[in-house]
Design a protein around this motif. Structure first.
Motif, PDB file in Angstrom:
ATOM      1  N   UNK A  39      77.758 -21.229   2.745  1.00  0.00           N
ATOM      2  CA  UNK A  39      79.024 -21.492   2.554  1.00  0.00           C
ATOM      3  C   UNK A  39      80.089 -20.449   2.962  1.00  0.00           C
ATOM      4  N   UNK A  47      80.575 -21.117   6.441  1.00  0.00           N
ATOM      5  CA  UNK A  47      81.563 -22.342   6.781  1.00  0.00           C
ATOM      6  C   UNK A  47      82.871 -22.033   6.230  1.00  0.00           C
ATOM      7  N   UNK A  48      83.201 -21.121   5.319  1.00  0.00           N
ATOM      8  CA  UNK A  48      84.504 -20.690   5.231  1.00  0.00           C
ATOM      9  C   UNK A  48      85.185 -20.040   6.346  1.00  0.00           C
ATOM     10  N   UNK A  93      86.731 -26.021   5.620  1.00  0.00           N
ATOM     11  CA  UNK A  93      86.310 -25.724   4.214  1.00  0.00           C
ATOM     12  C   UNK A  93      87.469 -24.599   3.814  1.00  0.00           C
ATOM     13  N   UNK A 134      72.786 -26.595  10.539  1.00  0.00           N
ATOM     14  CA  UNK A 134      74.128 -26.424  10.585  1.00  0.00           C
ATOM     15  C   UNK A 134      74.464 -25.506  11.684  1.00  0.00           C
ATOM     16  N   UNK A 170      87.320 -14.411  -1.576  1.00  0.00           N
ATOM     17  CA  UNK A 170      88.676 -14.712  -1.999  1.00  0.00           C
ATOM     18  C   UNK A 170      89.380 -13.902  -3.183  1.00  0.00           C
ATOM     19  N   UNK A 198      85.898 -22.098   9.472  1.00  0.00           N
ATOM     20  CA  UNK A 198      86.864 -22.987   9.357  1.00  0.00           C
ATOM     21  C   UNK A 198      88.509 -22.412   9.356  1.00  0.00           C
ATOM     22  N   UNK A 199      88.296 -21.235   9.580  1.00  0.00           N
ATOM     23  CA  UNK A 199      89.738 -20.694   9.918  1.00  0.00           C
ATOM     24  C   UNK A 199      90.375 -20.734  11.305  1.00  0.00           C
ATOM     25  N   UNK A 208      88.844 -20.894  -9.133  1.00  0.00           N
ATOM     26  CA  UNK A 208      88.939 -21.469  -7.790  1.00  0.00           C
ATOM     27  C   UNK A 208      87.807 -22.622  -7.640  1.00  0.00           C
ATOM     28  N   UNK A 212      82.272 -17.535  -0.792  1.00  0.00           N
ATOM     29  CA  UNK A 212      83.770 -17.446  -0.274  1.00  0.00           C
ATOM     30  C   UNK A 212      84.529 -17.366  -1.308  1.00  0.00           C
ATOM     31  N   UNK A 213      84.284 -17.985  -2.741  1.00  0.00           N
ATOM     32  CA  UNK A 213      85.135 -17.608  -3.870  1.00  0.00           C
ATOM     33  C   UNK A 213      85.344 -16.198  -4.200  1.00  0.00           C
ATOM     34  N   UNK A 214      84.248 -15.732  -4.197  1.00  0.00           N
ATOM     35  CA  UNK A 214      84.156 -14.206  -4.532  1.00  0.00           C
ATOM     36  C   UNK A 214      84.794 -13.328  -3.396  1.00  0.00           C
ATOM     37  N   UNK A 225      89.178 -22.391   0.139  1.00  0.00           N
ATOM     38  CA  UNK A 225      88.843 -22.182  -1.294  1.00  0.00           C
ATOM     39  C   UNK A 225      90.386 -22.597  -2.069  1.00  0.00           C
ATOM     40  N   UNK A 278      76.495 -26.310  15.142  1.00  0.00           N
ATOM     41  CA  UNK A 278      77.817 -25.874  15.224  1.00  0.00           C
ATOM     42  C   UNK A 278      78.096 -24.800  16.178  1.00  0.00           C
ATOM     43  N   UNK A 287      85.410 -24.423  -4.225  1.00  0.00           N
ATOM     44  CA  UNK A 287      85.079 -24.475  -2.777  1.00  0.00           C
ATOM     45  C   UNK A 287      85.236 -25.861  -2.497  1.00  0.00           C
ATOM     46  N   UNK A 339      90.216 -14.200   4.273  1.00  0.00           N
ATOM     47  CA  UNK A 339      89.304 -15.147   4.863  1.00  0.00           C
ATOM     48  C   UNK A 339      88.512 -14.136   5.974  1.00  0.00           C
TER      49      UNK A 339
END
Lengths: 326, 326
Positions: free
Chosen positions: B261, B264-265, A220, B304, B242, B268-269, A211, B238-240, A222, B308, A213, B248
């Motif tokens: 990150x 951020x992920x 953002x 950030x 997933x 973003x949902x 994957x 975030x990749x791990x 994946x 945000x 990111x 998410x």
């Protein structure tokens, strides 16, 4: 001395378990009475009985299940590959060049027997990567809700094994934690397997594609990419169980040589252990194959199961029902 | 229009939640009243209220927590590194050559300030690999039960954050699934974190060292080897998540740029989302550090978060207790 106590205990449990069974409803009605069913129940009784020397605390009641060929069918080829081929057909309109370009043209003209393994991998990558995690999940959800198996004409989720659904429930009711540990893709399985098997998403371990990111217009994501991180098969299964769960299972269920190492690791632990192979012996109701099969070959595993006394389900004999009743 | 409904709803929830809070016991007693506490409770009320447009089904109430600096302290260096250094000292008797060989001699003579990053990695590998999975777990269990922190003199498990323990419980009671997603080693954490945080082993995601599957005198083992498979930090988080969970998160908790990150992920949902940074502002009761710190640097993340509107815990102001009472 230890052995003697264990033997005595096993006899006590065996004699005790009969009246208990007679009094309560059968947890495994699709399993015919016999050695396999009796030994499953005896194992569960032992590890859940707090006065048993083989008692296991709920947090350590880890059970791992292979998926293809163990929880649902896998013929004429893994259902995830049939998904990939269906997607190729669905996307053909956007790719007119595919009608003249192998291997796509072979799929579009139904010449699946001419596909080489590399061709299949090409099409799995084509259909499994290049999109966001959310988009892929949605695509699989739509497919699983609508697609039909090329031989039986059934929805794929009707081709799960009723006896194994009962076994999952039985273990769950006895405070086991069931996990899937499959060579299938983790994201492919998660799109439907939680609903069908009652196994939460994080308890589904499978092959991992790579994957990245990414930031797409401030959102953002994946994104799925074409590399392979882990092929969760053979010796990778125990290693992925360790990485993902952190505990050695006390019970493991498989149907092929790809599950052998998982069963070896499971049965190398102390205390009561359960290892079970589903042997596909039923050409009438499902398929009949083992040592010579390309898909789901069971050869070395069958020998080791016999040698070590692991349970081997004779599908034709031990199961009175294969797929769930309509 | 949609915004208006949401705003109206939020006001209704806010007004409703006050009498509810007044009637029931405070779920977060170590959190001082204020914006941060109120917004956590408002978020939980929204996603668990089935009549709310922001309602989330229990299976999707995924909350991910960093560990070092978020659930327990991380100064003067990550506790896992202190474990490695303690192991070097414990093993020194079997290695008389270490007294004259750097970097071991630096550890044995207490000159930790002279250690370079590569030295630390060498000693982590020395103490974390070359043994079976079971042996490593046992070593960590012994250490965590006996070792004392070099500055506070406390057992390490007494240096977890009481307000975060309350938050874990509060989410758990509201049918969230809490996960740890840390740069720390998955096996190191699993040896103690399930007991301390009430988080099952399979919900602990961390850095993965490599392994191999071996047959030792007929017993199969997963053995820890010196490669690094995944460093679970920054964009890997975030990749791990997933790969491991397949979903998410709707809420994420961190304290450093390494968690950015993940936050951020999470944010973003769609729907209600909670992102929270623990800001170490308390030199009296814990440590005070952020943008300049080598360990747990919070720099980009702090910017950030402000931009945000993520929650930032001012440890000195928002927490009336840091470590659990004796």
């Amino acid at each position: 001395m230890k052995t003697k106590i264990k033997t005595t205990f096993a006899l006590v449990v065996a004699s005790l378990s009969l009246p208990v069974l007679a009094q309560t409803s059968d947890p495994l009605p699709s399993w015919n009475d016999g050695q396999v069913k009796q030994q499953i129940i005896r194992f569960v009784n032992q590890v859940t009985d707090s006065s048993s020397p083989n008692y296991v605390a709920p947090a350590d009641r880890i059970a791992t299940f292979d998926n293809d060929g163990t929880l649902w069918s896998e013929k004429p080829m893994y259902f995830q590959i049939l998904f990939a081929l269906d997607q190729i057909k669905a996307q053909a309109k956007q790719h007119p060049e595919w009608s003249k370009k192998e291997p796509y043209s072979l799929v579009l003209s139904g010449q699946l027997d001419k596909l080489a393994l590399d061709d299949v991998l090409t099409m799995v990558k084509e259909t499994h990567t290049g999109m966001s995690s959310d988009e892929f999940t949605e695509t699989v959800k739509v497919w699983i809700a609508t697609a039909k198996h090329p031989v039986t004409g059934l929805p794929y989720t009707d081709m799960v094994f009723q006896p194994m659904l009962e076994l999952l429930d039985y273990l769950d009711e006895n405070q086991f934690k069931n996990f899937i540990v499959s060579g299938g893709g983790n994201a492919f399985m998660r799109a439907w397997a939680s609903d069908v098997y009652g196994i939460p998403s994080e308890r589904i371990v499978g092959t991992r594609l790579s994957t990245e990111f990414v930031n797409e217009d401030g959102k953002y994501q994946v994104k799925r990419t074409a590399g392979i991180e882990v092929v969760d098969d053979k010796a990778e299964k125990p290693q992925q169980i360790y990485q993902h769960i952190g505990k050695r299972p006390i019970a493991s269920f498989g149907n092929s040589d790809g599950d052998l190492q998982m069963l070896q690791w499971t049965t190398s632990g102390d205390g009561a252990r359960l290892a079970l192979y589903v042997h596909h012996t039923d050409a009438q109701r499902e398929w009949k194959y083992d040592r010579e099969s390309e898909v789901g070959r069971l050869d070395k595993g069958l020998d080791e199961a016999k040698q070590k006394g692991w349970l081997v389900v004779d599908m034709a004999k031990d199961w009175n029902q294969v797929y769930p009743a309509k």
